[in-house]
Design a protein around this motif. Sequence first.
Motif, PDB file in Angstrom:
ATOM      1  N   SER A 138       0.826  -1.215   0.000  1.00 55.89           N
ATOM      2  CA  SER A 138       0.000   0.000   0.000  1.00 55.89           C
ATOM      3  C   SER A 138       0.858   1.261   0.000  1.00 55.89           C
ATOM      4  O   SER A 138       0.593   2.215  -0.733  1.00 55.89           O
ATOM      5  CB  SER A 138      -0.932   0.006   1.213  1.00 55.89           C
ATOM      6  N   LEU A 139       1.897   1.267   0.839  1.00 57.30           N
ATOM      7  CA  LEU A 139       2.745   2.456   0.948  1.00 57.30           C
ATOM      8  C   LEU A 139       3.581   2.688  -0.309  1.00 57.30           C
ATOM      9  O   LEU A 139       3.826   3.838  -0.694  1.00 57.30           O
ATOM     10  CB  LEU A 139       3.666   2.326   2.165  1.00 57.30           C
ATOM     11  N   VAL A 140       4.001   1.614  -0.960  1.00 61.89           N
ATOM     12  CA  VAL A 140       4.842   1.745  -2.152  1.00 61.89           C
ATOM     13  C   VAL A 140       4.012   2.068  -3.383  1.00 61.89           C
ATOM     14  O   VAL A 140       4.363   2.950  -4.181  1.00 61.89           O
ATOM     15  CB  VAL A 140       5.655   0.449  -2.372  1.00 61.89           C
ATOM     16  N   VAL A 141       2.895   1.357  -3.539  1.00 65.86           N
ATOM     17  CA  VAL A 141       2.075   1.525  -4.747  1.00 65.86           C
ATOM     18  C   VAL A 141       1.168   2.751  -4.639  1.00 65.86           C
ATOM     19  O   VAL A 141       0.801   3.342  -5.661  1.00 65.86           O
ATOM     20  CB  VAL A 141       1.237   0.253  -4.999  1.00 65.86           C
ATOM     21  N   GLY A 142       0.825   3.138  -3.405  1.00 65.63           N
ATOM     22  CA  GLY A 142      -0.117   4.236  -3.196  1.00 65.63           C
ATOM     23  C   GLY A 142       0.211   5.510  -3.949  1.00 65.63           C
ATOM     24  O   GLY A 142      -0.642   6.026  -4.695  1.00 65.63           O
ATOM     25  N   PRO A 143       1.412   6.080  -3.819  1.00 66.40           N
ATOM     26  CA  PRO A 143       1.723   7.328  -4.534  1.00 66.40           C
ATOM     27  C   PRO A 143       1.606   7.194  -6.047  1.00 66.40           C
ATOM     28  O   PRO A 143       1.137   8.120  -6.720  1.00 66.40           O
ATOM     29  CB  PRO A 143       3.177   7.600  -4.114  1.00 66.40           C
ATOM     30  N   VAL A 144       2.010   6.035  -6.580  1.00 71.09           N
ATOM     31  CA  VAL A 144       1.914   5.813  -8.029  1.00 71.09           C
ATOM     32  C   VAL A 144       0.453   5.796  -8.459  1.00 71.09           C
ATOM     33  O   VAL A 144       0.076   6.430  -9.459  1.00 71.09           O
ATOM     34  CB  VAL A 144       2.605   4.495  -8.425  1.00 71.09           C
ATOM     35  N   MET A 145      -0.376   5.091  -7.701  1.00 70.78           N
ATOM     36  CA  MET A 145      -1.792   5.005  -8.042  1.00 70.78           C
ATOM     37  C   MET A 145      -2.467   6.374  -7.945  1.00 70.78           C
ATOM     38  O   MET A 145      -3.291   6.734  -8.799  1.00 70.78           O
ATOM     39  CB  MET A 145      -2.500   4.000  -7.132  1.00 70.78           C
ATOM     40  N   ILE A 146      -2.135   7.140  -6.920  1.00 73.84           N
ATOM     41  CA  ILE A 146      -2.741   8.467  -6.760  1.00 73.84           C
ATOM     42  C   ILE A 146      -2.388   9.358  -7.948  1.00 73.84           C
ATOM     43  O   ILE A 146      -3.241  10.077  -8.484  1.00 73.84           O
ATOM     44  CB  ILE A 146      -2.284   9.106  -5.436  1.00 73.84           C
ATOM     45  N   ARG A 147      -1.123   9.312  -8.378  1.00 79.59           N
ATOM     46  CA  ARG A 147      -0.717  10.121  -9.543  1.00 79.59           C
ATOM     47  C   ARG A 147      -1.454   9.681 -10.794  1.00 79.59           C
ATOM     48  O   ARG A 147      -1.881  10.523 -11.602  1.00 79.59           O
ATOM     49  CB  ARG A 147       0.794  10.006  -9.747  1.00 79.59           C
ATOM     50  N   LYS A 148      -1.621   8.376 -10.977  1.00 79.66           N
ATOM     51  CA  LYS A 148      -2.329   7.866 -12.158  1.00 79.66           C
ATOM     52  C   LYS A 148      -3.795   8.295 -12.141  1.00 79.66           C
ATOM     53  O   LYS A 148      -4.347   8.715 -13.171  1.00 79.66           O
ATOM     54  CB  LYS A 148      -2.231   6.339 -12.196  1.00 79.66           C
ATOM     55  N   LEU A 149      -4.426   8.181 -10.984  1.00 80.63           N
ATOM     56  CA  LEU A 149      -5.828   8.574 -10.864  1.00 80.63           C
ATOM     57  C   LEU A 149      -6.001  10.070 -11.127  1.00 80.63           C
ATOM     58  O   LEU A 149      -6.946  10.496 -11.800  1.00 80.63           O
ATOM     59  CB  LEU A 149      -6.365   8.217  -9.483  1.00 80.63           C
ATOM     60  N   ALA A 150      -5.075  10.871 -10.583  1.00 77.59           N
ATOM     61  CA  ALA A 150      -5.139  12.321 -10.803  1.00 77.59           C
ATOM     62  C   ALA A 150      -4.900  12.654 -12.277  1.00 77.59           C
ATOM     63  O   ALA A 150      -5.568  13.532 -12.842  1.00 77.59           O
ATOM     64  CB  ALA A 150      -4.104  13.024  -9.932  1.00 77.59           C
TER      65      ALA A 150
END
Length: 360
Positions: free
Chosen positions: A37-49
């Motif tokens: 969650s901590l590693v993938v989270g920032p990547v996913m947030i950027r993709k969603l944004a």
Amino acid sequence: MLYLLAQFLEKYYHPFQVFHYLTLRSILSSLTALIISLVVGPVMIRKLAYHQVGQSVRDDGPQTHLKKAGTPTMGGALILIAIAISILLWGDLTNAYVWLVTLVTLGFGAIGWVDDYQKLIYKNSKGLSARKRLFWETLITLSAVIFLYVTAEVPAETSLVIPFLKNVMLPLGFFYIIFSYCVVVGCSNAVNLTDGLDGLAILPTVMVAGALGIFAYLSGHAQFAPYLTIPYLSGVGEVAVFCSAIVGAGLGFLWFNTYPAQVFMGDVGALGLGAALGIVAVVVRQELVLLIMGGVFVMETVSVILQVGSFKLTGKRIFRMAPLHHHFELIGWPEPRVIVRFWIISFVLVLLGLASLKIR
């Protein structure tokens, strides 16, 4: 998969036998989900944004929520991915209960994903119709509970355990299917209703999942279950690994979902996690304890029912707005105060539910 690998390697190197311990694999499952969650989270947030998968906000809600418009949502997919990977790595994949609770969780998550996708990508404000949503929820839930019913080997697996009373179980018979259906579908939608403020739903979910993991471990233990006068259910202990994965994934998500939230879980997360709590409670035969520990979810749901019923019958509203957390916002509580106080209530209720293990 790592657990199966460890089973193979222990033939050549005995220390690998340590992975037989549920407690160790539960810890590893939680840590794995947290790290993912901590590693993938920032990547996913950027993709969603980047793809503008942003939250829409009701005009008739608290005005402080208007600034949340556009915040990335559907972040619940991160939680479900972390849970699934952790289970594949540390769960006993020969255990039917592990597959059952995982597939129900992912199935409800898929329903939520379609609902979110239609709302956010296709700009369909209604999302998945209520009829279609209920159809798929019913199909998944009935498939699971009928499987549990027909494979039950001892009466305790289809009886209602009464908390705080010693050796009191009510045989449900065929009504077990209907009752279990209501628990899973009701819990799923209750968590979804609660998911209205930053971090409000995820931490109570984490606490309840952790407590249910304790019940799973004890119910599957041949010595602890009789000592605590709870039903011994062979194989159920493995569900503790699944509950631990929810705890780790949920805490990792809370890192980004805490006030002010960088991402929302959306229906994909709320429906999936709610169904997870419901099906685990059914498997470990602690539905009434879930009702206690998930009291925040219950009061949020009841507030909506009372609000709608009152308005239809009398034309008047009981609360300023439902679900209940919005009522407290509109009477002047800052959002963080509402969230933390609901967390405290959840903590107390979870402790009360755990107390049922000894107070009998």
